[in-house]
Design an enzyme around this catalytic site. Sequence first.
Site, PDB file in Angstrom:
ATOM      1  N   GLY A  17     -11.801  -2.899 -15.307  1.00 60.41           N
ATOM      2  CA  GLY A  17     -11.741  -2.175 -14.039  1.00 60.41           C
ATOM      3  C   GLY A  17     -12.769  -1.065 -13.967  1.00 60.41           C
ATOM      4  N   TYR A 162       4.938  -1.831  -9.544  1.00 58.81           N
ATOM      5  CA  TYR A 162       3.984  -1.019 -10.303  1.00 58.81           C
ATOM      6  C   TYR A 162       4.680  -0.325 -11.469  1.00 58.81           C
ATOM      7  CZ  TYR A 162       0.338   2.472 -11.185  1.00 58.81           C
ATOM      8  OH  TYR A 162      -0.633   3.261 -11.779  1.00 58.81           O
TER       9      TYR A 162
END
Length: 302
Positions: A17, A162
């Site tokens: 990322g 999440y």
Amino acid sequence: MSSNPMTGERRSVVITGASRGLGLASATKLYKRGWRVVAAMRSPDTGMKVLRAATGAGDDDPRLVGVALDLTDPSSVTAAAKAIEDAVGAPYGLVHNAGISAAGMVEETPTELWERMFATTIFGPVALTKELLPSMRRAGAGRIVLVSSQGGVRGMPATAPYSAVKGALERWGESMAGEVAPFGIGVTVIVTGTYDTDIITDAGTTDCRDLAGVYARHHQTMDKRGRAAMKLAARSPEKFAEGLAKALDSEKPFVKTAIGPDARMLLIANRVLPSAGLHQMTRLMMGIPRFGAMRSGGSSND
């Protein structure tokens, strides 16, 4: 510190990322400190332009390598692992930073989102780690860093997928640390605070909320308070990058650490307060109605 204490060679680090947010800031910081950085991202063609601009590195700089990685695609993970080892051999650092965010109650979030969340944060990173661990074991040194969040410490309303994957990430790290420590590989779990990145904005979050549905009252209050809190608490991604650089220098077999004052406060509260107390504190902070307040025919007063 950018050299391997065992060999004196320049240390290499893989950051997933790395095209934006905390990953971009971390890749930039470590490159400027002399690390060989392997920046793993979904779209290197565009992401590496941003990273080279941030670091000042040239297109052919061997200390900054871009690798295509889609954590939801097993073939991409295997290809990325080969590209990493072709570029730097056994990486010293492996930083699992990539992740996605979503907003919505459990009833509102589709199963597909849960599957994609676990694929991105758990299944893909586990597969990449398994691919790279043999060379890291042979090297006899290294550090695997798992980037968690406050949601991994305490499940938060409206972000259940999440919170669930970050909690799983922490349990994975704790388990793996006991397995790899005898080979000279350490594990660090980083609990991040609030940082000014796309993941806390509408642009970086999959919004599953039904603002006119049965949880509308929750969303109205939580959205207002959440945005205000993020505006007050959000710090620069560069602050996180400084903490990550320090974490990579640790020689302890396992470390769980917070980067950011709000994350440090939560870890302290999680140790001191009972679970029921934290639940109540979260409810009051987010303005969620009291237990039973929204029963059919019940009082709506909090």
